[in-house]
Design a protein around this motif. Sequence first.
Motif, PDB file in Angstrom:
ATOM      1  N   GLN A  38       0.842  -1.184   0.000  1.00 16.92           N
ATOM      2  CA  GLN A  38       0.000   0.000   0.000  1.00 16.92           C
ATOM      3  C   GLN A  38       0.879   1.234   0.000  1.00 16.92           C
ATOM      4  O   GLN A  38       1.668   1.442   0.936  1.00 16.92           O
ATOM      5  CB  GLN A  38      -0.941   0.013   1.202  1.00 16.92           C
ATOM      6  CG  GLN A  38      -1.948   1.145   1.166  1.00 16.92           C
ATOM      7  CD  GLN A  38      -3.039   0.987   2.203  1.00 16.92           C
ATOM      8  OE1 GLN A  38      -2.892   0.262   3.183  1.00 16.92           O
ATOM      9  NE2 GLN A  38      -4.159   1.659   1.995  1.00 16.92           N
ATOM     10  N   ALA A  39       0.735   2.020  -1.044  1.00 15.29           N
ATOM     11  CA  ALA A  39       1.454   3.282  -1.151  1.00 15.29           C
ATOM     12  C   ALA A  39       0.583   4.397  -0.579  1.00 15.29           C
ATOM     13  O   ALA A  39      -0.649   4.257  -0.532  1.00 15.29           O
ATOM     14  CB  ALA A  39       1.803   3.564  -2.602  1.00 15.29           C
ATOM     15  N   PRO A  40       1.175   5.482  -0.155  1.00 17.73           N
ATOM     16  CA  PRO A  40       0.385   6.590   0.399  1.00 17.73           C
ATOM     17  C   PRO A  40      -0.685   7.059  -0.583  1.00 17.73           C
ATOM     18  O   PRO A  40      -0.408   7.278  -1.765  1.00 17.73           O
ATOM     19  CB  PRO A  40       1.444   7.669   0.639  1.00 17.73           C
ATOM     20  CG  PRO A  40       2.711   6.931   0.824  1.00 17.73           C
ATOM     21  CD  PRO A  40       2.626   5.753  -0.087  1.00 17.73           C
ATOM     22  N   GLY A  41      -1.901   7.173  -0.079  1.00 20.37           N
ATOM     23  CA  GLY A  41      -2.991   7.665  -0.905  1.00 20.37           C
ATOM     24  C   GLY A  41      -3.586   6.645  -1.857  1.00 20.37           C
ATOM     25  O   GLY A  41      -4.469   6.976  -2.649  1.00 20.37           O
ATOM     26  N   LYS A  42      -3.093   5.415  -1.785  1.00 22.35           N
ATOM     27  CA  LYS A  42      -3.588   4.365  -2.679  1.00 22.35           C
ATOM     28  C   LYS A  42      -4.152   3.208  -1.888  1.00 22.35           C
ATOM     29  O   LYS A  42      -3.853   3.033  -0.711  1.00 22.35           O
ATOM     30  CB  LYS A  42      -2.465   3.887  -3.598  1.00 22.35           C
ATOM     31  CG  LYS A  42      -1.954   4.942  -4.566  1.00 22.35           C
ATOM     32  CD  LYS A  42      -0.961   4.345  -5.539  1.00 22.35           C
ATOM     33  CE  LYS A  42      -0.498   5.376  -6.560  1.00 22.35           C
ATOM     34  NZ  LYS A  42       0.461   4.788  -7.532  1.00 22.35           N
ATOM     35  N   ALA A  91       6.293   1.391  -1.057  1.00 24.90           N
ATOM     36  CA  ALA A  91       5.026   1.122  -0.357  1.00 24.90           C
ATOM     37  C   ALA A  91       5.326   0.415   0.955  1.00 24.90           C
ATOM     38  O   ALA A  91       6.454  -0.029   1.191  1.00 24.90           O
ATOM     39  CB  ALA A  91       4.117   0.247  -1.213  1.00 24.90           C
ATOM     40  N   ALA A  92       4.281   0.284   1.765  1.00 28.55           N
ATOM     41  CA  ALA A  92       4.354  -0.585   2.931  1.00 28.55           C
ATOM     42  C   ALA A  92       3.898  -1.970   2.498  1.00 28.55           C
ATOM     43  O   ALA A  92       2.795  -2.117   1.975  1.00 28.55           O
ATOM     44  CB  ALA A  92       3.466  -0.053   4.044  1.00 28.55           C
ATOM     45  N   GLN A 115       1.731  -6.692  10.278  1.00 28.42           N
ATOM     46  CA  GLN A 115       2.027  -5.282  10.088  1.00 28.42           C
ATOM     47  C   GLN A 115       3.007  -5.126   8.932  1.00 28.42           C
ATOM     48  O   GLN A 115       3.790  -6.026   8.651  1.00 28.42           O
ATOM     49  CB  GLN A 115       2.611  -4.690  11.366  1.00 28.42           C
ATOM     50  CG  GLN A 115       1.585  -4.563  12.482  1.00 28.42           C
ATOM     51  CD  GLN A 115       2.116  -3.792  13.669  1.00 28.42           C
ATOM     52  OE1 GLN A 115       3.320  -3.742  13.892  1.00 28.42           O
ATOM     53  NE2 GLN A 115       1.226  -3.192  14.430  1.00 28.42           N
ATOM     54  N   GLY A 116       2.949  -4.009   8.305  1.00 23.94           N
ATOM     55  CA  GLY A 116       3.763  -3.795   7.124  1.00 23.94           C
ATOM     56  C   GLY A 116       5.207  -3.463   7.417  1.00 23.94           C
ATOM     57  O   GLY A 116       5.559  -3.033   8.516  1.00 23.94           O
ATOM     58  N   THR A 117       6.024  -3.661   6.409  1.00 20.10           N
ATOM     59  CA  THR A 117       7.417  -3.228   6.450  1.00 20.10           C
ATOM     60  C   THR A 117       7.610  -2.279   5.271  1.00 20.10           C
ATOM     61  O   THR A 117       7.194  -2.572   4.151  1.00 20.10           O
ATOM     62  CB  THR A 117       8.379  -4.421   6.390  1.00 20.10           C
ATOM     63  OG1 THR A 117       9.726  -3.958   6.520  1.00 20.10           O
ATOM     64  CG2 THR A 117       8.238  -5.224   5.115  1.00 20.10           C
ATOM     65  N   GLN A 118       8.207  -1.147   5.538  1.00 20.59           N
ATOM     66  CA  GLN A 118       8.308  -0.098   4.528  1.00 20.59           C
ATOM     67  C   GLN A 118       9.442  -0.360   3.555  1.00 20.59           C
ATOM     68  O   GLN A 118      10.581  -0.630   3.960  1.00 20.59           O
ATOM     69  CB  GLN A 118       8.506   1.263   5.202  1.00 20.59           C
ATOM     70  CG  GLN A 118       8.613   2.430   4.239  1.00 20.59           C
ATOM     71  CD  GLN A 118       7.312   2.698   3.489  1.00 20.59           C
ATOM     72  OE1 GLN A 118       6.226   2.535   4.039  1.00 20.59           O
ATOM     73  NE2 GLN A 118       7.432   3.119   2.222  1.00 20.59           N
ATOM     74  N   VAL A 119       9.112  -0.234   2.287  1.00 18.42           N
ATOM     75  CA  VAL A 119      10.100  -0.306   1.214  1.00 18.42           C
ATOM     76  C   VAL A 119      10.094   1.039   0.497  1.00 18.42           C
ATOM     77  O   VAL A 119       9.039   1.485   0.028  1.00 18.42           O
ATOM     78  CB  VAL A 119       9.780  -1.438   0.225  1.00 18.42           C
ATOM     79  CG1 VAL A 119      10.708  -1.363  -0.984  1.00 18.42           C
ATOM     80  CG2 VAL A 119       9.896  -2.790   0.916  1.00 18.42           C
ATOM     81  N   THR A 120      11.242   1.673   0.432  1.00 16.41           N
ATOM     82  CA  THR A 120      11.365   2.949  -0.253  1.00 16.41           C
ATOM     83  C   THR A 120      12.455   2.843  -1.304  1.00 16.41           C
ATOM     84  O   THR A 120      13.597   2.487  -0.980  1.00 16.41           O
ATOM     85  CB  THR A 120      11.696   4.079   0.734  1.00 16.41           C
ATOM     86  OG1 THR A 120      10.688   4.146   1.744  1.00 16.41           O
ATOM     87  CG2 THR A 120      11.756   5.419   0.001  1.00 16.41           C
TER      88      THR A 120
END
Length: 123
Positions: A38-42, A91-92, A115-120
């Motif tokens: 899940q990306a911000p706003g999506k 995304a997370a 819970q998610g793990t953030q990938v940037t």
Amino acid sequence: VQLQASGGGLVQAGGSLRLSCAASGRTFSGYALGWFRQAPGKEREFVAAISWTGFRSYYTDPVKGRFTISRDNAKNTVHLQMKSLIPEDTAAYSCAATRATENLMDRYVYDYWGQGTQVTVSS
């Protein structure tokens, strides 16, 4: 089933990451496993899934050929190897488990979520 994802981080475009998801409280026995992001706003979207036996795997088109899902039932873990990362992969990432054997791309068939793990991915 309690799920915990790990392995996220910051990586440059073209780089690789390996996500892991470990289960506790119950084994993965009989569960198909999936990765969503899940990306911000999506909205949350499907990334990859693998059947209980590991014989079948599924991928969303944007990650085919770049991501590989695998599982180790003896260790109650599932992995997502990500290569050739692009900024759009940012995304997370969350792992999920289901007893369903079909429609594994559908987030609504999953019963347990970690819970998610953030990938940037930087450009």
